[in-house]
Structures are given as structure tokens and as C-alpha cells.
Design a protein around this motif. Structure first.
Motif, short mmCIF file in Angstrom:
data_model
loop_
_atom_site.label_atom_id
_atom_site.label_comp_id
_atom_site.label_asym_id
_atom_site.label_seq_id
_atom_site.Cartn_x
_atom_site.Cartn_y
_atom_site.Cartn_z
N ALA A 1 0.84 -1.20 0.00
CA ALA A 1 0.00 0.00 0.00
C ALA A 1 0.87 1.25 0.00
O ALA A 1 2.08 1.19 0.25
N ARG A 2 0.23 2.37 -0.28
CA ARG A 2 0.94 3.65 -0.22
C ARG A 2 0.01 4.70 0.37
O ARG A 2 -1.21 4.62 0.25
N SER A 3 0.61 5.70 0.99
CA SER A 3 -0.16 6.81 1.52
C SER A 3 -0.43 7.81 0.40
O SER A 3 0.44 8.08 -0.45
N LEU A 4 -1.62 8.37 0.40
CA LEU A 4 -1.97 9.38 -0.59
C LEU A 4 -1.62 10.78 -0.13
O LEU A 4 -1.72 11.74 -0.91
N THR A 5 -1.18 10.93 1.12
CA THR A 5 -0.93 12.26 1.67
C THR A 5 0.53 12.49 2.07
O THR A 5 1.00 13.62 2.06
N ILE A 6 1.24 11.43 2.46
CA ILE A 6 2.65 11.56 2.80
C ILE A 6 3.45 10.56 1.97
O ILE A 6 2.90 9.60 1.43
N HIS A 7 4.75 10.78 1.86
CA HIS A 7 5.59 9.90 1.05
C HIS A 7 5.95 8.66 1.88
O HIS A 7 6.98 8.62 2.54
N GLU A 8 5.08 7.66 1.85
CA GLU A 8 5.34 6.44 2.61
C GLU A 8 4.69 5.24 1.93
O GLU A 8 3.53 5.29 1.53
N LEU A 9 5.46 4.16 1.83
CA LEU A 9 4.93 2.87 1.41
C LEU A 9 4.75 2.00 2.65
O LEU A 9 5.46 2.14 3.63
N GLN A 10 3.78 1.08 2.57
CA GLN A 10 3.56 0.12 3.65
C GLN A 10 3.39 -1.28 3.07
O GLN A 10 2.78 -1.44 2.01
N ILE A 11 3.96 -2.25 3.74
CA ILE A 11 3.71 -3.66 3.44
C ILE A 11 3.20 -4.29 4.73
O ILE A 11 3.86 -4.24 5.77
N LEU A 12 1.98 -4.85 4.67
CA LEU A 12 1.32 -5.37 5.86
C LEU A 12 1.09 -6.87 5.73
O LEU A 12 0.80 -7.37 4.63
N ALA A 13 1.22 -7.59 6.85
CA ALA A 13 0.84 -9.00 6.93
C ALA A 13 -0.37 -9.10 7.86
O ALA A 13 -0.29 -8.73 9.03
N VAL A 14 -1.48 -9.59 7.32
CA VAL A 14 -2.72 -9.72 8.09
C VAL A 14 -3.11 -11.20 8.10
O VAL A 14 -3.22 -11.81 7.04
N ASN A 15 -3.30 -11.77 9.29
CA ASN A 15 -3.57 -13.21 9.36
C ASN A 15 -5.01 -13.53 8.96
O ASN A 15 -5.83 -12.63 8.72
N GLN A 16 -5.33 -14.82 8.89
CA GLN A 16 -6.62 -15.25 8.37
C GLN A 16 -7.80 -14.84 9.26
O GLN A 16 -8.96 -14.90 8.82
N ASP A 17 -7.51 -14.38 10.49
CA ASP A 17 -8.56 -13.91 11.38
C ASP A 17 -8.73 -12.39 11.33
O ASP A 17 -9.54 -11.83 12.07
N GLY A 18 -7.94 -11.74 10.46
CA GLY A 18 -8.08 -10.30 10.31
C GLY A 18 -7.24 -9.49 11.27
O GLY A 18 -7.48 -8.28 11.44
N ASN A 19 -6.22 -10.10 11.87
CA ASN A 19 -5.34 -9.40 12.82
C ASN A 19 -4.00 -9.07 12.16
O ASN A 19 -3.44 -9.90 11.44
N LEU A 20 -3.50 -7.88 12.43
CA LEU A 20 -2.22 -7.46 11.89
C LEU A 20 -1.09 -8.22 12.55
O LEU A 20 -0.96 -8.23 13.78
N GLU A 21 -0.23 -8.87 11.74
CA GLU A 21 0.93 -9.59 12.25
C GLU A 21 2.15 -8.66 12.29
O GLU A 21 2.90 -8.67 13.25
#
Length: 410
Positions: A351-371
């Protein structure tokens, strides 16, 4: 008296038999998941960890391996600017197309080769005999694993797809700038062509196949979303939709398709996630409310058949369309590349922010929780196809960065 002793002995023997051989417990009812997914046999494609764009000819984005399970470390490999995805061959060999060359390297950064002119937009594809194929511009190229050229042919008008696809016999399918489907054999010889002005052309295009390999699903624009083409008869079976489709339709084991049509315009907040069957009929649909959906933000299907889609929120659905959960991203953060998932059904979001210069890579488990989450304020954007290696590393390309870089997450 003898009779009483006889009955006592019989009773004792029966008791011993019952103790020694108890009645087997009744079998518990086993819940069978009718939507469980499994790899589809595709003889022409390499049996490597990630041989093509979004993993396979059905564009599932699903790996048989487990990605990083705890907060990972991140390294970057320098490369020329690129708009290509990455693929993984045998022995953790990473291959990508960059501006001016095809680049192959190990996950430790060791370079294998840089060879062949390339504009850096086409994701390579690895065949069953470990040949690397790229269809880009007017050229069809086949490379050996050491980078030497095996075939280099001119196939006609310009092609700029994010990825061609390969049928079970080893023929390649891509759309040129004239909205013409070109079918080319491994020697670079055109087998047949089909032109339809509705066919989407350009760097968002990535055709997908039905599980039996008999139908190819082609992205379309303006008045149509998908064109289903029978490759044996070379005829259109059906069409669906009335909006441009900028991400490839994703196909499950039963031949059902999943996609969200529409172009990326700010303020367009009404979208629909569709599931249609192999006949082009709607199974279910779900309204998505968001400001923006980027091109090449394909859904992914986990091993249980659950469907995931992301915009400013990550959505998880059962295969038959029931919303399981939602995970909202930080304010103004938007998914901007295809989703992928691993053997644990963990979903990885770029993902990327539309307002600041930042990229994000997220891992979300099968229950919907951020790892875990990775942040980067150096690179411009993420590329169109990440990959997972057999030893649990995630490879994320960047998009049109100067200079270019590739994330190694482990």
C-alpha cells in the motif's frame, strides 16, 4: 455346581474380551470444506515457488509456502527502474524485467545475470523446462537460466502487457496495442490472432485461464469488463459487465471468477466486487465504498477458498460471498498492488499513503489481525506482482523508481 462354574467362566471370558477389545468409538462427523483450493496441474509451467505474474495461470496469488511469521528484517537489492513484477525459479532464483535488461539474482543479492534489452514492463514467465519468456514491445524472447538468448523473434505490433499467459500446451497469449490477441508458440511463431476493439491493451493487461485451460478470460474496456474466449474454437463464449477492468480476473478451482471493474478516479466511491461462474452468471456481488481503486490490485484466494480484496480496507469473504471481516488501513493509505497469500492463509498487502511519502507492506492473518507492518519513505511505489520463495522470503518489486530497488523481506 458344574453348570454354575461354567457360566462363571464364560462370563469372565466375555468381560476380558470386552476390556481387551472395546467397541470402537463412533466416528465423529468430519466437516468437509467444499471450497478448499489446491494447485492446478499446468504441464507447461515451471513447478517453482512463483513462476509467473500473481503465481499461476488463474492469477490466485496463493503460495504453497509460509512467509515471515514474525516482524521481519528488510533488505533492498538495487536494480534499474522497472514496472515489472518478479518471479521465482528453482533454487531461489529471482528474475525481473527492468529498463534496459532482464535481471536475475539470488535472495542474498548475488547477481546471476543482466542481459537482453527490455523496457521493464513485462513480468517474466518460467516454463516447465526452465526457459524464461518475455513478450515486450515487438519482441518475443526466450532466455536460458544463464541469461543467454535462446529465441528472439519479432511478432508484429507492440505489446506492453504486465504479463502474458501460457496454455497447457506451452503457447503464449498477449494483447498488443491494436487490441489484438496474439498466440505464439515457444519458438516465437504466431499461431493465430484475434482482434476485438473491446480488448484492453497496455501495461494493466494480464489474461487468465479457466482451470481446464479451455477458456481464457480477457480484460476489456468501456462497454465490457470481461471477454471469455474458447481457445479451441477461437470464438467468444460470453462477455460480462459494462465497465473497464484494469485488474486480471482471478479464478478458483471451480472456475468461478472474482474482480472489481472501474477506473482509478478520485471521488468514485461506489464499486462492486463480483463473483461470476464459468458461464458468466453472477454468483454474488458486494458493494465496495472507497475513494480510489488502483489498476492491478488483483484479489487473492486462500487455501480454504476465502476471497480477499483491498482498497482503503482489506476485506475477507467466504467463497460464497459472506463477509468474514474487514481490516481498515491508516488514514489515506491505499492498496496499490496485487494481494498475495501464503500457506498459513496470511495475506500480504502492498500500500501507499496518498498524503505523505510512505509505502507500507502489511501481513494480516486469516482472522483479520495485523501480524506486522513495514514502512518505507524512500521508494516511490510498489510494483505489480510480489512473490514468496520456498524458504519464506517475500520479494516486493518497486514501480518506476529512479534508481530502482527490490525489497527482500525475511
Amino acid at each position: 455346581m458344574k453348570r454354575e462354574k461354567f457360566l462363571l467362566i464364560i462370563t469372565l471370558l466375555v468381560a476380558v474380551f470386552i476390556v481387551a477389545y472395546p467397541k470402537p468409538p463412533e466416528e465423529e462427523d468430519v466437516i468437509v470444506n467444499p471450497y478448499e483450493q489446491h494447485p492446478i496441474d499446468w504441464p507447461s509451467l515451471a513447478d517453482s515457488p512463483w513462476p509467473m505474474f500473481h503465481h499461476d495461470p488463474q492469477s490466485t496469488g496463493r503460495s504453497e509456502f509460509v512467509g515471515p511469521v514474525s516482524t521481519p528484517s528488510v533488505r533492498k537489492i538495487l536494480a534499474n527502474p522497472s514496472e515489472s513484477g518478479v518471479v521465482v525459479g528453482y533454487d531461489s532464483t529471482i528474475i525481473t524485467s527492468t529498463e534496459g535488461e532482464v535481471f536475475s539474482f539470488k535472495t542474498n543479492g548475488e547477481e546471476i545475470f543482466r542481459n537482453l534489452y527490455s523496457s521493464g514492463s513485462c513480468t517474466p514467465l518460467i516454463s516447465c523446462d526452465s526457459i524464461i519468456y518475455i513478450i515486450e514491445g515487438t519482441k518475443f524472447a526466450a532466455l536460458e537460466l544463464d541469461g543467454s538468448i535462446r529465441v528472439l523473434e519479432t511478432i508484429g505490433s507492440r505489446t506492453n502487457n504486465v504479463e502474458p499467459n501460457i496454455d497447457k500446451e506451452g503457447n503464449f497469449y498477449s494483447i498488443d496495442d491494436n487490441s489484438q490477441l496474439n498466440v505464439v508458440n515457444p519458438n516465437g511463431e504466431v499461431q493465430w490472432r484475434l482482434q476485438d476493439t473491446r480488448l484492453l491493451n497496455g501495461d494493466d493487461t494480464a489474461p487468465t485461464f479457466s482451470p481446464d485451460g479451455g477458456t481464457i478470460y480477457l480484460q476489456a474496456y468501456n462497454s465490457v469488463s470481461i471477454i471469455a474466449l474458447n481457445i479451441e474454437t477461437q470464438s467468444i463464449e460470453w462477455t460480462f459487465g459494462n465497465q473497464t477492468l484494469l485488474s486480471s480476473p482471478v479464478v478458483d478451482n471451480d472456475g468461478n471468477l472474482y474482480f472489481v471493474p472501474g477506473v482509478p478516479i478520485m471521488g468514485t466511491d461506489n464499486r462492486i466486487l463480483y463473483s461470476i461462474n464459468s458461464e458468466g452468471e453472477i454468483r454474488w456481488q458486494y458493494p465496495i465504498i472507497c475513494d480510489l481503486i488502483w489498476d492491478n490490485t488483483e484479489v487473492t484466494i486462500d487455501h480454504d477458498g476465502n476471497i480477499y480484496f483491498a482498497s482503503d480496507t482489506l476485506y475477507s469473504f467466504t467463497n460464497d460471498g459472506e463477509l468474514r471481516w474487514k481490516y481498515g488501513f491508516e488514514e489515506s493509505v491505499q492498496s496499490n498492488c496485487p494481494l498475495i497469500c501464503d500457506a498459513n492463509n496470511t495475506v500480504y498487502v502492498g500500500a501507499r499513503s496518498l498524503t505523505i511519502h510512505e509505502l507500507q507492506i502489511l501481513a494480516v492473518n486469516q482472522d483479520g489481525n495485523l501480524e506486522w507492518i513495514i514502512r518505507d519513505n524512500v521508494e516511490r511505489a510498489l510494483g505489480p506482482s510480489a512473490a514468496i520463495t520456498s524458504d519464506g522470503k517475500i520479494i516486493y518489486p518497486t514501480w518506476s523508481n529512479y534508481p530502482g530497488a527490490i525489497f527482500i523481506i525475511e
